[in-house]
Scaffold this active site. Structure first.
Site, PDB file in Angstrom:
ATOM      1  CE  LYS A  70      -3.792  -2.089   2.652  1.00 57.61           C
ATOM      2  NZ  LYS A  70      -4.499  -2.031   3.954  1.00 57.61           N
ATOM      3  CB  ALA A  95      -2.272   0.482   9.073  1.00 59.63           C
ATOM      4  CG  ASP A  96      -3.713  -5.299   5.895  1.00 65.39           C
ATOM      5  OD1 ASP A  96      -4.460  -4.804   5.031  1.00 65.39           O
ATOM      6  OD2 ASP A  96      -3.868  -6.447   6.349  1.00 65.39           O
ATOM      7  CB  THR A  97      -6.312  -4.202  10.844  1.00 64.78           C
ATOM      8  OG1 THR A  97      -5.644  -2.976  11.135  1.00 64.78           O
ATOM      9  CG2 THR A  97      -6.826  -4.818  12.142  1.00 64.78           C
ATOM     10  CB  THR A 101       1.823  -4.789  10.107  1.00 68.53           C
ATOM     11  OG1 THR A 101       1.883  -6.048  10.789  1.00 68.53           O
ATOM     12  CG2 THR A 101       3.243  -4.344   9.773  1.00 68.53           C
TER      13      THR A 101
END
Length: 196
Positions: free
Chosen positions: A54, A71-73, A108
């Site tokens: 991203k 971010a990625d969740t 993260t």
């Protein structure tokens, strides 16, 4: 002089968390197909790879000198990753699976400026009540479940199904601010300087 700050996200919750500080930033939605990254069994590696991709996409969208935050969740339960549900029925099934048990929420963060790239992960444990089956569909329709990994939210009335949280509540919203601040400090920026 501080760099232009770019939040590379289409998440309204991430944007709202960052807006709680007076730090100037712009929000850019990265044009990236998350399905192009295959989950290989390590949620930390998976979320890092997604967030890194991203950030690179945002950089290529004309923000090469900016400080980019992505971010990625994901929700992780018994080794299985729960992303955003594909339908209301899928969201109901996710909540049914998570009902009465505990799971991990892993986010993260990647911060990227020029050649400097830093990342860190946050892990929060969430326990659900035994969700009454007759309320599953109502919950999904009431809290925009299709926009949220695991099909639930912690803010507003969404927390009705949460029994206990161990760790950062902002992590569940997709932007753990303590971890974000630690990374920002490596770029000589502190959220403490932007308290409202």
């Amino acid at each position: 002089m501080e760099a232009r700050l770019v939040l590379g996200s289409s998440s309204e919750r991430r944007k709202a968390v960052l807006e709680s500080f007076r730090i100037p930033f712009i929000c850019v939605s990265p044009d990236f197909d998350e399905r192009s990254i295959v989950y290989s069994g390590d949620p930390f590696k998976y979320t890092k790879e997604l967030a890194w991709n991203k950030a690179n996409v945002v950089r290529s969208q004309g923000f090469s000198d900016a400080l980019i935050i992505t971010a990625d969740t994901v929700v992780v339960y018994k080794g299985e990753v729960f992303n955003k549900p594909e339908s209301e029925e899928h969201a109901v099934e996710m909540l049914r699976t998570l009902s009465g048990s505990s799971h991990s929420v892993i986010t993260t963060l990647v911060l990227m400026q020029n050649e400097k790239v830093l990342s860190a992960s946050e892990n929060t444990q969430v326990s659900f009540i035994d969700i009454p089956p007759q309320h599953l569909k109502t919950y999904v329709r009431s809290f925009s479940s299709l926009k949220r990994c695991g099909g639930y939210c912690v803010q507003d009335g969404g927390g009705l199904i949460i029994k206990q949280i161990e760790g950062c509540v902002y992590n569940i919203q997709g932007l753990p601010i303590k971890t974000l601040n630690q990374l920002l400090m490596e770029f000589n920026i502190s959220l403490w300087d932007y308290l409202v």
